[in-house]
Design a protein around this motif. Structure first.
Motif, PDB file in Angstrom:
ATOM      1  N   ASN B  45       1.452   8.794  18.127  1.00  0.00           N
ATOM      2  CA  ASN B  45       2.853   8.461  17.842  1.00  0.00           C
ATOM      3  C   ASN B  45       3.147   6.974  17.964  1.00  0.00           C
ATOM      4  OD1 ASN B  45       4.596  10.890  17.198  1.00  0.00           O
ATOM      5  ND2 ASN B  45       3.369  11.667  18.897  1.00  0.00           N
ATOM      6  N   ALA B  48       2.126   5.406  14.787  1.00  0.00           N
ATOM      7  CA  ALA B  48       3.039   5.660  13.665  1.00  0.00           C
ATOM      8  C   ALA B  48       4.396   5.009  13.871  1.00  0.00           C
ATOM      9  CB  ALA B  48       3.205   7.164  13.465  1.00  0.00           C
ATOM     10  N   GLY B  49       4.703   4.617  15.112  1.00  0.00           N
ATOM     11  CA  GLY B  49       5.944   3.880  15.355  1.00  0.00           C
ATOM     12  C   GLY B  49       7.130   4.713  15.776  1.00  0.00           C
ATOM     13  N   ARG B  50       6.908   5.832  16.440  1.00  0.00           N
ATOM     14  CA  ARG B  50       8.033   6.655  16.886  1.00  0.00           C
ATOM     15  C   ARG B  50       8.774   5.930  18.010  1.00  0.00           C
ATOM     16  NH1 ARG B  50       9.384  12.390  16.677  1.00  0.00           N
ATOM     17  NH2 ARG B  50       7.361  13.000  15.849  1.00  0.00           N
ATOM     18  N   SER B  71       8.361  -1.446  11.310  1.00  0.00           N
ATOM     19  CA  SER B  71       9.077  -0.167  11.325  1.00  0.00           C
ATOM     20  C   SER B  71       8.099   0.934  10.893  1.00  0.00           C
ATOM     21  CB  SER B  71      10.244  -0.235  10.344  1.00  0.00           C
ATOM     22  OG  SER B  71       9.747  -0.390   9.028  1.00  0.00           O
ATOM     23  N   PRO B  72       8.450   2.190  11.170  1.00  0.00           N
ATOM     24  CA  PRO B  72       7.550   3.278  10.751  1.00  0.00           C
ATOM     25  C   PRO B  72       7.239   3.227   9.252  1.00  0.00           C
ATOM     26  CG  PRO B  72       9.296   4.127  12.162  1.00  0.00           C
ATOM     27  CD  PRO B  72       9.618   2.686  11.900  1.00  0.00           C
ATOM     28  N   GLU B  73       8.278   2.918   8.422  1.00  0.00           N
ATOM     29  CA  GLU B  73       8.036   2.921   6.977  1.00  0.00           C
ATOM     30  C   GLU B  73       7.127   1.769   6.552  1.00  0.00           C
ATOM     31  OE1 GLU B  73      10.963   2.940   8.493  1.00  0.00           O
ATOM     32  OE2 GLU B  73      12.473   1.669   7.528  1.00  0.00           O
ATOM     33  N   ALA B  76       3.629   2.796   7.197  1.00  0.00           N
ATOM     34  CA  ALA B  76       3.153   3.726   6.164  1.00  0.00           C
ATOM     35  C   ALA B  76       2.805   2.961   4.894  1.00  0.00           C
ATOM     36  CB  ALA B  76       4.219   4.776   5.883  1.00  0.00           C
ATOM     37  N   ARG B  77       3.657   1.997   4.543  1.00  0.00           N
ATOM     38  CA  ARG B  77       3.430   1.239   3.309  1.00  0.00           C
ATOM     39  C   ARG B  77       2.197   0.345   3.428  1.00  0.00           C
ATOM     40  NH1 ARG B  77       9.799  -0.400   2.856  1.00  0.00           N
ATOM     41  NH2 ARG B  77      10.560   1.704   2.418  1.00  0.00           N
ATOM     42  N   PHE B  81      -1.327   6.468   7.971  1.00  0.00           N
ATOM     43  CA  PHE B  81      -0.797   7.816   7.773  1.00  0.00           C
ATOM     44  C   PHE B  81      -1.052   8.639   9.021  1.00  0.00           C
ATOM     45  CE2 PHE B  81      -1.111  12.285   6.764  1.00  0.00           C
ATOM     46  CZ  PHE B  81      -0.020  12.493   5.929  1.00  0.00           C
ATOM     47  N   VAL B 106       5.770   3.879  -1.326  1.00  0.00           N
ATOM     48  CA  VAL B 106       4.534   3.183  -0.970  1.00  0.00           C
ATOM     49  C   VAL B 106       4.019   2.343  -2.144  1.00  0.00           C
ATOM     50  CG1 VAL B 106       2.098   3.569  -0.391  1.00  0.00           C
ATOM     51  CG2 VAL B 106       3.891   4.828   0.833  1.00  0.00           C
TER      52      VAL B 106
END
Lengths: 433, 249
Positions: B45, B48-50, B71-73, B76-77, B81, B106
């Motif tokens: 976590n 992933a950046g929670r 940031s979480p997004e 991901a970008r 994953f 993405v």
């Protein structure tokens, strides 16, 4: 005396002695005994009508539409074929309405025309159902409505295309009110889908009343889409009267307006009747939206299913008061009522109150209400897949509303509402598909 | 590709990770094994950046960039994953809409053209075929009414579509029947390329029969207590986690 009352007294002009003139006079006279609602009344606890009754609203004038109708593309339902009747400031506008051959006996006309040419058609119904001790605005509509829609479905007729009633308001700056009036009579075994759109420009007040009378085994699917201007006041009452084995559904979609008040009253007056009441409110800024529903199970073996959802952002206010009455001896009733609300900001407020009054013992009634925020786990899940926070919020907000779209159960209308909601949520149209 | 230096993290004020060091290069598969409550999911976590996991010390570099500032997004970008241990239900959004929105977010970030409905569908169909997963999955709301196995398979579908640089699988194998486990393994193995890295977080050795790791690390009480090759997993399976716990003291 309230400024509104003074203005109404100046504007009331009915002098004739026909049946409709008498109805209007009675309604006007009843106003003396019908004080304007205050917050002390349970049904009006959260909605302050002072901005309405404190202003000298004059009857809106008959006008040409300033903005060409074709420019309002979404009003043509993205090209869906509909039997369309357009009203501007409460007056029928034949130029903007569609003309098409209708099945034998079907009437889709201006209510004023029918009242003039064939009043007997309307007399047994008009204003029979629209009565309320606590709501003077209904009597005001009856006393002052100018034109409106009259729909008559003879026995056994099913209309293939929806009927689309567009009530357009256009203000010239002065406080003006229109009183759209709609009467729907569905004879035994008939079926139709009716969409009412309320929309406009500038500041004005819409005071609408709709009566729908369903004969035995008739089916009416009604949907009201309220897209009034940001400065508008919108008050409306829908009365549904149901006979044996009839099926009615109502969808009340509230998107626009500064102050909105929707009353929906369904009277299940015969065995086997079923009603579905759906509502979706999407409010932001300082919008106020008050939904009041009453489902009256007057006879045994009647069924109701109600789902109202609210999405409130900014400093908006939402109200839901859902009353279900089961009268004595109305056994074998099934009633389901749910109210779910999503608050998108710290300043948005929701007041919800379900009220069950059950006077029979063999009934199955469930109700529930929730007020919540977007789910942090869902947000994180979407963001962890690359979606930005704003996009994730929009998607989850849309998801919250999506079952209300499905409950329309009519593809073209579902698509139309989906577009409206996504536009409202800030998505451009081309992103939709 | 990934470098974790002296990572300390808290949940609700309680320190869970107590100084993690880990280095992963492109092309490698690492497995982190450990008993319950050793900090495995916290590590996943945090990567992933929670927001509920607070990093109090240390740093994480992902391809030279400071991951903890993202940031979480953004993560991901950039190509991270996380396959969730408990995938989240999202009523009202179909899998297909969800996948398309994610993929295009993405792609946009990576300067690629966004896919339209037709190109998207052919891309997803190819992945589903590879994983032998039925297309009907696309029209169902995200994880709503899915069985445990279906949810985990859905994570693998998302992973295959998003094509990450670093895939972190948080106990994706837990509770899976053998068929679902094979789907997961197939998905992971298809991602196994010289430019990708995979971090398998697991409680059980079974998954490692299907995805053979290059390195195995044992996590216990918030620290990596030992590292080794794939044989370490076999040893762990034989001796059990009590064997590991002794090393903390």
């Amino acid at each position: 005396m309230e400024p509104l009352t003074q203005q109404l007294e100046r504007d009331f002009k009915v002098t004739g002695n026909s049946w409709i003139d008498r109805i209007r006079k009675e309604a006007f006279q009843s106003l003396a005994q019908l004080p304007y609602p205050t917050s002390e009344q349970e049904e009006w606890k959260y909605t302050d009508v002072e901005p309405i009754v404190g202003a000298p609203f004059r009857l809106a004038e008959r006008k040409e539409l300033l903005v060409p109708f074709e420019k309002r593309k979404h009003l043509t339902f993205s090209g869906i074929h509909a039997i369309r009747r357009v009203f501007v400031n409460g007056y029928h506008c034949p130029k903007l309405s569609s003309t098409e051959p209708l099945p034998q006996g079907v009437i889709v006309d201006n209510l004023a025309t029918i009242l003039q040419n064939n009043p007997k058609r309307v007399e047994p119904y008009l204003s029979r159902y629209a009565k309320d001790q606590n709501n003077p605005f209904i009597a005001i509509n009856t006393a002052f409505f100018q034109e409106g829609a009259f729909l008559y479905l003879p026995k056994g007729i099913t209309l293939e295309h929806p009927i689309h009633l567009v009530y357009f308001s256009q203000s010239n700056g002065a406080a003006a009110v229109s009183h759209p009036r709609t009467l729907v009579i569905a004879e035994e075994g008939s079926e139709a889908r009716i969409v009412e759109t309320y929309i406009g420009d500038g500041s004005y007040w819409t005071n609408a009343v709709t009566e729908i009378v369903l004969g035995e085994n008739a089916r009416i699917h009604s949907c009201k889409i309220q897209e009034e201007s940001a400065e508008a006041f919108h008050l409306s009452t829908l009365f549904i009267h149901q006979n044996r084995d009839s099926r009615a559904s109502s969808h009340v979609i509230s998107l626009g307006g500064k102050i909105t008040r929707n009353d929906v009253r369904a009277l299940l007056d015969a065995e086997g009747s079923e009603v579905t009441l759906n509502g979706l409110t999407m409010a932001s800024d300082n919008q106020h939206v008050d939904n009041q529903t009453l489902i009256d199970h007057a006879k045994p073996h009647s069924t109701s299913d109600e789902l109202y959802k609210g999405i409130l952002d900014g400093k908006s206010n939402g109200v839901f008061n859902g009353r279900i009455v089961v009268r004595p001896n109305a056994q074998k009733i099934r009633a389901q009522q749910t109210n779910k609300n999503l608050l998108l900001s710290d300043d948005a407020k929701m007041n919800t109150k379900p009220l069950l009054e059950i006077h029979a013992d063999d009934v199955r009634c469930n109700h529930g209400a929730t007020i919540g925020r977007l789910d942090e786990n869902q947000l994180f899940y979407l963001r962890s897949r690359g979606m930005g926070e704003a996009e994730a919020r929009t998607l989850l907000t849309y998801a919250f509303a999506s079952d209300m779209i499905q409950r329309l159960a009519y593809g073209p209308l579902e698509t139309y509402l989906e577009i409206l909601l996504l536009q409202r949520l800030g998505h451009a149209e081309e992103e939709l598909r | 590709m990934l470098e974790i230096r002296n990572l300390h993290a808290q949940v609700d004020g309680k320190e869970i990770l107590k100084g993690i060091h880990l280095k992963m290069n492109a092309g490698e598969v690492h497995a982190i094994m450990g008993p319950n409550a050793s900090g495995k999911s916290t590590l996943a976590n945090v990567l992933a950046g929670r927001a509920t996991y607070a990093v109090t010390q240390g740093e994480i570099l992902f391809n030279g960039k400071n991951l903890l500032e993202m940031s979480p997004e953004q993560r991901a970008r950039e190509g991270i994953f996380l396959a969730f241990q408990y995938p989240v239900d999202i009523p009202g959004i179909t899998n297909s809409y969800f996948l398309k929105a994610a993929l295009n977010a993405v792609r946009k970030y990576r300067g690629l053209e966004e896919l339209d409905a037709i190109d998207f569908l052919s891309c997803v169909r190819e992945k589903l075929k590879l994983l032998k997963i039925e297309e009907s999955l696309l029209n169902r709301p995200v994880n709503v009414g899915f069985s445990g196995g279906e949810k985990k398979k859905n994570e693998i579908v998302q992973m295959a579509v998003l094509d990450p640089k670093l895939a972190v699988l948080d106990e994706t194998d837990s509770g899976l029947d053998i068929d679902a486990l094979k789907v997961v393994a197939e998905g992971v193995n298809s991602l196994r390329k010289k430019e990708n890295a995979i971090l398998l977080i697991t409680h059980y050795q079974r998954l490692l029969n299907y995805i053979v790791p290059d390195y195995v690390h044992v996590l216990s009480d918030g620290k990596i207590v030992t590292s080794g090759g794939k044989d370490l997993a076999t040893q762990l399976e034989e001796k059990g986690y009590t064997w590991v716990r002794e090393w903390n003291h």
